[in-house]
Enzyme design. Structure first.
Site, PDB file in Angstrom:
ATOM      1  N   ASN A  11       0.860  -1.181   0.000  1.00  0.00           N
ATOM      2  CA  ASN A  11       0.000   0.000   0.000  1.00  0.00           C
ATOM      3  C   ASN A  11       0.897   1.231   0.000  1.00  0.00           C
ATOM      4  O   ASN A  11       1.415   1.636   1.034  1.00  0.00           O
ATOM      5  CB  ASN A  11      -0.889  -0.016   1.252  1.00  0.00           C
ATOM      6  CG  ASN A  11      -1.764   1.222   1.327  1.00  0.00           C
ATOM      7  OD1 ASN A  11      -1.865   1.983   0.375  1.00  0.00           O
ATOM      8  ND2 ASN A  11      -2.393   1.419   2.483  1.00  0.00           N
ATOM      9  N   TRP A  12       1.054   1.794  -1.186  1.00  0.00           N
ATOM     10  CA  TRP A  12       1.966   2.941  -1.313  1.00  0.00           C
ATOM     11  C   TRP A  12       1.353   4.245  -0.819  1.00  0.00           C
ATOM     12  O   TRP A  12       2.016   5.261  -0.751  1.00  0.00           O
ATOM     13  CB  TRP A  12       2.411   3.096  -2.773  1.00  0.00           C
ATOM     14  CG  TRP A  12       3.434   2.084  -3.182  1.00  0.00           C
ATOM     15  CD1 TRP A  12       4.009   1.113  -2.404  1.00  0.00           C
ATOM     16  CD2 TRP A  12       4.028   1.936  -4.486  1.00  0.00           C
ATOM     17  NE1 TRP A  12       4.913   0.377  -3.137  1.00  0.00           N
ATOM     18  CE2 TRP A  12       4.944   0.868  -4.419  1.00  0.00           C
ATOM     19  CE3 TRP A  12       3.861   2.612  -5.702  1.00  0.00           C
ATOM     20  CZ2 TRP A  12       5.694   0.456  -5.523  1.00  0.00           C
ATOM     21  CZ3 TRP A  12       4.610   2.207  -6.795  1.00  0.00           C
ATOM     22  CH2 TRP A  12       5.516   1.140  -6.701  1.00  0.00           C
ATOM     23  N   LYS A  13       0.044   4.245  -0.547  1.00  0.00           N
ATOM     24  CA  LYS A  13      -0.635   5.470  -0.101  1.00  0.00           C
ATOM     25  C   LYS A  13      -0.342   6.590  -1.105  1.00  0.00           C
ATOM     26  O   LYS A  13      -0.272   6.317  -2.288  1.00  0.00           O
ATOM     27  CB  LYS A  13      -0.211   5.807   1.338  1.00  0.00           C
ATOM     28  CG  LYS A  13      -0.322   4.575   2.253  1.00  0.00           C
ATOM     29  CD  LYS A  13      -0.143   4.876   3.699  1.00  0.00           C
ATOM     30  CE  LYS A  13      -0.295   3.578   4.493  1.00  0.00           C
ATOM     31  NZ  LYS A  13      -0.293   3.798   5.927  1.00  0.00           N
ATOM     32  N   HIS A  96      -9.674   1.630   3.988  1.00  0.00           N
ATOM     33  CA  HIS A  96      -8.451   1.824   4.773  1.00  0.00           C
ATOM     34  C   HIS A  96      -8.725   2.844   5.875  1.00  0.00           C
ATOM     35  O   HIS A  96      -9.479   3.800   5.677  1.00  0.00           O
ATOM     36  CB  HIS A  96      -7.313   2.305   3.862  1.00  0.00           C
ATOM     37  CG  HIS A  96      -5.996   2.320   4.577  1.00  0.00           C
ATOM     38  ND1 HIS A  96      -5.629   3.340   5.421  1.00  0.00           N
ATOM     39  CD2 HIS A  96      -4.994   1.414   4.608  1.00  0.00           C
ATOM     40  CE1 HIS A  96      -4.437   3.056   5.941  1.00  0.00           C
ATOM     41  NE2 HIS A  96      -4.030   1.899   5.464  1.00  0.00           N
ATOM     42  N   GLU A  98      -7.139   5.274   6.956  1.00  0.00           N
ATOM     43  CA  GLU A  98      -6.879   6.681   6.608  1.00  0.00           C
ATOM     44  C   GLU A  98      -8.048   7.263   5.826  1.00  0.00           C
ATOM     45  O   GLU A  98      -8.372   8.447   5.961  1.00  0.00           O
ATOM     46  CB  GLU A  98      -5.555   6.791   5.825  1.00  0.00           C
ATOM     47  CG  GLU A  98      -4.374   6.615   6.773  1.00  0.00           C
ATOM     48  CD  GLU A  98      -3.143   6.008   6.122  1.00  0.00           C
ATOM     49  OE1 GLU A  98      -3.041   5.990   4.885  1.00  0.00           O
ATOM     50  OE2 GLU A  98      -2.261   5.542   6.882  1.00  0.00           O
ATOM     51  N   GLU A 168      -6.067  -4.253  10.407  1.00  0.00           N
ATOM     52  CA  GLU A 168      -5.031  -3.248  10.618  1.00  0.00           C
ATOM     53  C   GLU A 168      -5.367  -2.426  11.864  1.00  0.00           C
ATOM     54  O   GLU A 168      -6.145  -1.469  11.780  1.00  0.00           O
ATOM     55  CB  GLU A 168      -4.942  -2.313   9.412  1.00  0.00           C
ATOM     56  CG  GLU A 168      -4.573  -3.002   8.121  1.00  0.00           C
ATOM     57  CD  GLU A 168      -3.878  -2.041   7.166  1.00  0.00           C
ATOM     58  OE1 GLU A 168      -2.747  -2.335   6.786  1.00  0.00           O
ATOM     59  OE2 GLU A 168      -4.456  -0.994   6.841  1.00  0.00           O
ATOM     60  N   GLY A 174       1.945   2.880  10.670  1.00  0.00           N
ATOM     61  CA  GLY A 174       2.914   3.963  10.519  1.00  0.00           C
ATOM     62  C   GLY A 174       3.567   4.395  11.819  1.00  0.00           C
ATOM     63  O   GLY A 174       4.188   5.452  11.891  1.00  0.00           O
ATOM     64  N   SER A 213       2.837  -1.554  10.530  1.00  0.00           N
ATOM     65  CA  SER A 213       4.268  -1.610  10.867  1.00  0.00           C
ATOM     66  C   SER A 213       4.909  -2.972  10.586  1.00  0.00           C
ATOM     67  O   SER A 213       5.786  -3.414  11.335  1.00  0.00           O
ATOM     68  CB  SER A 213       4.511  -1.184  12.323  1.00  0.00           C
ATOM     69  OG  SER A 213       4.121   0.178  12.506  1.00  0.00           O
ATOM     70  N   GLY A 234       2.661  -0.859   4.399  1.00  0.00           N
ATOM     71  CA  GLY A 234       2.756   0.544   3.998  1.00  0.00           C
ATOM     72  C   GLY A 234       4.205   0.959   3.829  1.00  0.00           C
ATOM     73  O   GLY A 234       4.845   0.662   2.816  1.00  0.00           O
ATOM     74  N   GLY A 235       4.742   1.610   4.850  1.00  0.00           N
ATOM     75  CA  GLY A 235       6.086   2.194   4.780  1.00  0.00           C
ATOM     76  C   GLY A 235       7.153   1.277   4.195  1.00  0.00           C
ATOM     77  O   GLY A 235       7.930   1.687   3.315  1.00  0.00           O
TER      78      GLY A 235
END
Ligand code: PGA
Length: 252
Positions: A11-13, A96, A98, A168, A174, A213, A234-235
């Site tokens: 998930n590159w956001k 998601h 966010e 999640e 994050g 994470s 993600g990150g």
């Protein structure tokens, strides 16, 4: 019991331009193992076509990060399933945290989006999870129950197993604060039991991922858990070597 092939989804956001997407994939795709877990890249809308073209000769698939439930209409700023299908996308992240937190994504909208994705032939990756205060006050199961019941309410029982679910916990996204293996296993087994309340066989088929994470140094332990069928990353999916290490950690 059906074999569930693990999924590692990136998930590159709101990260990476088209050019950065090309550069990442040129380096990453040759490193994707020829067998084993499914790999899904979820870039921003503008990079989807590029990602589809670059990954055509590889095992990697491409998914979007959101979509509108209607096929077309007066919905400024939105993108529909037929538009995603036209560029060759084959899945979509929905709900998601966010999007729930910053853009007002509601369970009512998700109850329409999840079946709309399935009907269109897109694999939905539905995200659920509690925030920190909900966990601290022992509301995790209540939150998961509400989200799963509402978001899957319009999915026919015999298609429940086609929905990928990502558990999640918001406090782990994050933050570098990953769920413990016990917390991840317990919550994901609980989500599977909620699906089983609707249809036991479909619940055994459904792939349920952990997200929050996930890093190269904790992936193997999480991915080895009995109910964890992969990860939404993600990150750590923004760096080729980190994401390759996570994909490798999912191999038997
Ligand atoms: P993270 O994000 O891996 O950076 O915690 C996961 C996600 O939001 O899907």
């Amino acid at each position: 019991m059906p074999e569930r092939t693990p999924i590692l989804a990136a998930n590159w956001k709101m990260n990476k331009t088209i050019e950065e997407t090309e550069r990442f994939l040129a380096d990453f795709l040759p490193k994707v193992p020829e067998s084993g877990p499914e790999v899904v890249i979820c870039p921003p809308f503008l990079s989807l076509k590029t990602a589809v073209e670059h990954s055509a000769q590889s095992r990697a698939r491409v998914a979007a990060q959101n979509m509108h439930e209607e096929a077309e209409g007066a919905f400024t700023g939105e993108v529909s399933a037929p538009m995603l299908l036209e560029v060759g996308v084959d899945g979509v992240i929905l709900g998601h945290s966010e999007r729930r937190q910053y853009f007002g994504e509601s369970d009512e909208a998700l109850a329409r989006k999840v079946p709309a994705a399935l009907r269109a032939g897109l694999e939905p990756i539905l995200c659920v999870g509690e925030n920190e205060s909900q966990r601290d006050s022992d509301e995790t199961e209540g939150v998961l129950t509400r989200q799963i019941e509402a978001d899957l309410s319009e999915v026919p029982d015999d298609r429940l197993g086609e929905v990928v679910i990502a558990y999640e916990p918001i406090w782990a996204i994050g933050t570098g604060r990953v769920a413990t293996p016990d917390q991840a296993q317990e919550a994901i087994a609980f989500v599977r039991a909620l699906v089983a309340d609707r249809d036991r066989e479909q619940a055994e088929r459904a792939r349920i991922l952990y997200g929050g994470s996930v890093k190269p140094d904790n992936a193997a332990e999480l991915l080895a858990l009995p109910d964890v069928d992969g990860a939404l990353v993600g990150g750590a999916s923004l760096e080729v070597d980190d994401f390759v290490a996570i994909v490798e950690a999912a191999r038997p």
